[in-house]
Scaffold this active site. Structure first.
Site, short mmCIF file in Angstrom:
data_model
loop_
_atom_site.label_atom_id
_atom_site.label_comp_id
_atom_site.label_asym_id
_atom_site.label_seq_id
_atom_site.Cartn_x
_atom_site.Cartn_y
_atom_site.Cartn_z
N CYS A 47 1.70 84.66 76.67
CA CYS A 47 2.82 84.42 75.75
C CYS A 47 3.28 82.97 75.82
O CYS A 47 3.83 82.53 76.84
CB CYS A 47 3.97 85.37 76.09
SG CYS A 47 5.53 84.97 75.28
N CYS A 50 7.08 82.32 76.30
CA CYS A 50 7.50 82.74 77.65
C CYS A 50 7.38 81.59 78.65
O CYS A 50 8.16 81.51 79.60
CB CYS A 50 6.64 83.90 78.14
SG CYS A 50 6.80 85.41 77.15
#
Length: 304
Positions: A47, A50
């Site tokens: 991600c 993230c």
């Protein structure tokens, strides 16, 4: 709902940030949030957002100086837990207080919003987590672990609610010293609030600043180490080596060289080694373990 398990691996000072799992969720989040608010960050290695959000959250949590904790959950390894929390996209962040989620968001957020989110959660902290000594201890732990930026933020947060804390003020000064911002540290001490100016706690940081300024141009330790290696009785070189080590922030090595100089000739240069040792002890503070250990060694040499 969630399985009980041992606490996850700590990633931050004093366990402020840790990796969690379904097995540890009850202990790390549900039970812990009854004592201290907990931020739960659902993320995954693949991600992109993230990778930005996670570190920003960690920094904000550490700056809260123990009033908030953080648990990171890798959804690839904890798919059932992510489903139970109805995580449909990541990053997904939840705030837990008293065992239940009270706030949260999904997707990336700018640093200002992340800080506001954590600060709002920190304001809900109560009981032992609000204890000033605990907050200072958490900030000191950050500083001891080399996280000077985070410790500076943490001490600033403490001072915002406890402006009369000499320990927090001294901690902020020490954080700037650790960052190499000696002039900023000196300015803070020189312009300390009147209520703190004469506090003994600040005496140590004043001494530390003076030493930092004096040793800033002391040269490279290797230069003097070569001279000492060639002639262990070159006292001037050994003293200069200690001074240069102080300039690099290596107080323990500097003390070792000064103790050896004192052992070889306690009266050299009008007792220069002992005088500098006392200044170092003052800068470290009497509660520093290195001060106690070194004082005992000096006493042993003095009375042998």
């Amino acid at each position: 709902m969630f399985g009980l398990g041992k606490s996850g691996t700590s990633n931050g000072a004093d366990g402020l940030v840790k990796d969690g799992s379904e097995a540890t969720f009850m202990a790390d989040v549900v039970e812990e949030s009854a004592r201290t608010p907990v931020v739960v960050d659902f993320w995954a290695p693949w991600c992109g957002p993230c990778k930005t959000l996670g570190p920003a959250l960690e920094s904000a949590v550490k700056a809260a100086a123990g009033r908030v904790r953080m648990v990171k959950i890798d959804i690839d390894k904890n798919q059932r837990l992510a489903a139970q929390m109805q995580v449909r996209s990541i990053p997904a962040v939840f705030a837990f207080v008293d065992g239940r989620p009270v706030d949260g968001f999904m997707g990336a957020r700018p640093p200002s919003e992340i800080k506001a989110f954590v600060d709002k959660l920190a304001a809900q902290a109560g009981g032992e987590s609000e204890n000033l000594d605990d907050l200072i201890a958490a900030a000191e732990e950050l500083l001891a672990n080399g996280a000077a930026v985070d410790s500076a933020q943490a001490f600033s947060v403490i001072l915002s609610s406890h402006p009369e804390s000499a320990e927090a003020y001294a901690g902020l000064v020490k954080s700037y010293l650790a960052l190499g911002e000696t002039s900023k540290a000196k300015s803070l001490v020189d312009h300390a609030p009147a209520s703190l100016a004469d506090n003994p706690v600040l005496a140590g940081v004043r001494a530390r600043i003076e030493l930092a300024l004096e040793t800033s141009d002391a040269g490279e330790p290797e230069t003097f180490l070569a001279r000492v290696s060639a002639d262990p009785d070159d006292y001037e070189a050994r003293y200069s080596l200690a001074f240069a080590l102080l300039g690099k922030g290596e107080a323990e090595r500097a003390i070792s060289e000064l103790l050896e100089l004192f052992r070889r000739d306690s009266e050299w240069n009008d007792g220069a080694a002992k005088k500098l040792l006392f200044r170092i002890f003052e800068s470290l503070g009497e509660n520093d373990p290195l001060t106690g250990k070194s004082r005992r060694k000096l006493s042993s040499l003095m009375f042998t």
